[in-house]
Design an enzyme around this catalytic site. Structure first.
Site, PDB file in Angstrom:
ATOM      1  N   PRO A   1      37.577  42.173  42.211  1.00 53.84           N
ATOM      2  CA  PRO A   1      38.472  41.668  41.173  1.00 53.84           C
ATOM      3  C   PRO A   1      38.607  42.679  40.032  1.00 53.84           C
ATOM      4  O   PRO A   1      37.617  43.189  39.524  1.00 53.84           O
ATOM      5  CB  PRO A   1      37.763  40.390  40.697  1.00 53.84           C
ATOM      6  CG  PRO A   1      36.913  39.977  41.855  1.00 53.84           C
ATOM      7  CD  PRO A   1      36.462  41.254  42.495  1.00 53.84           C
ATOM      8  N   GLU A   2      39.842  42.972  39.661  1.00 58.58           N
ATOM      9  CA  GLU A   2      40.104  43.911  38.575  1.00 58.58           C
ATOM     10  C   GLU A   2      40.644  43.126  37.371  1.00 58.58           C
ATOM     11  O   GLU A   2      40.605  41.899  37.348  1.00 58.58           O
ATOM     12  CB  GLU A   2      41.104  44.973  39.046  1.00 58.58           C
ATOM     13  CG  GLU A   2      40.628  45.792  40.239  1.00 58.58           C
ATOM     14  CD  GLU A   2      39.475  46.736  39.908  1.00 58.58           C
ATOM     15  OE1 GLU A   2      39.120  46.868  38.720  1.00 58.58           O
ATOM     16  OE2 GLU A   2      38.920  47.328  40.843  1.00 58.58           O
TER      17      GLU A   2
END
Length: 271
Positions: free
Chosen positions: A2-3
């Site tokens: 996840p960014e």
């Protein structure tokens, strides 16, 4: 992993359920994450009201009345709001149970995430204090990016992925932003021209905002707080499209390896 867009999507999704709510209890089924969950955290957080939920880079900050919880989703973590009595699935490591009867459930198959506690300003925590400006903030502009790139021989894509220079622009979004800016990812940061930095800043913001609108990018494990995948992947221009025609010029997208990570670019649109 996840960014920034995935973490911001998560923050927006869970915020209405947790802000101004009192934590009834915290159930820790597996404390062995990237760093062990402090044994005292459940007792310290119980009975406190969540004053606000913030994001700094890829960290979620739960500001309570006395102290803050710092949560990182790691490579495969997710947070979902559900009734507290929902049957537990494999890798459901933590429940933050609220006074409303709902709980915020943390699932992390790889256990590379973290849940920590601080009674100081969380922005001064060792994990956060050296982080670069937020790419969607006013502090991140062409002048800033030109300054941190000046004289740097490192490839511009690697610079964008350095959290002490730019936060939240991981592998996917760095590749996409460089495409929209017309800059090849392997070009050294020092060789990016002054007139290209405004274009690159604009491209970074454009890509991140678009990904947030679409709920993030689904790569392997990521789902949003409702359990649904993000849809930005369907709109990617270069990432994971090696050999496919460029959406702009039809030239085949090239795939290379930089810093042990896959990089994608168009040899015609980017120079």
């Amino acid at each position: 992993m996840p960014e920034l867009p995935e973490v911001e999507t998560t923050r927006r999704g869970i915020e209405p359920a947790v802000t101004a709510r009192v934590i009834d209890r915290i159930v820790v089924r597996e404390p062995r994450l990237r760093w062990r969950i402090p044994d005292e955290l459940p007792a310290l957080a119980a009975g406190q009201r969540v004053q606000q939920l913030r994001r700094r880079a890829k960290y979620l900050l739960f500001d309570l009345e006395r102290g803050s919880m710092i949560l990182h989703l790691g490579m495969s973590g997710s947070l979902r709001v559900m009734p507290a009595g929902t049957p537990v699935l494999p890798h459901d490591h933590v429940d933050i149970v609220l006074e409303t009867g709902q709980c915020l459930r943390y699932n992390d198959p790889r256990r590379f995430g973290s849940l920590l506690w601080t009674e100081e300003d969380p922005l001064t925590h060792p994990l956060l204090r050296l982080l670069a400006p937020e790419p969607l903030s006013d502090d991140f502009d062409a002048a800033y990016l030109a300054r941190v790139a000046s004289g740097r021989k490192v490839a511009i894509k690697q610079l964008l992925m350095n959290s002490q220079r730019v936060v939240g622009v991981g592998n996917i979004y760095a590749s996409e932003a460089l495409f929209h800016a017309g800059i090849r990812p392997q070009r050294s940061a020092a060789r990016v021209r002054s007139d290209e930095f405004p274009r690159l800043v604009k491209a970074i913001r454009k890509v991140l905002r678009a990904a947030i609108r679409e709920g993030g990018t689904t790569l392997r494990d990521y789902v949003n707080p409702e359990g649904m995948p993000g849809y930005f992947r369907q709109k990617l221009f270069v990432y994971e499209r090696g050999g496919e025609p460029c959406r702009v010029c039809r030239t085949p997208i090239r795939q290379i390896v930089q810093g042990q990570r896959s990089t994608y670019y168009c040899p015609t649109c980017q120079n």
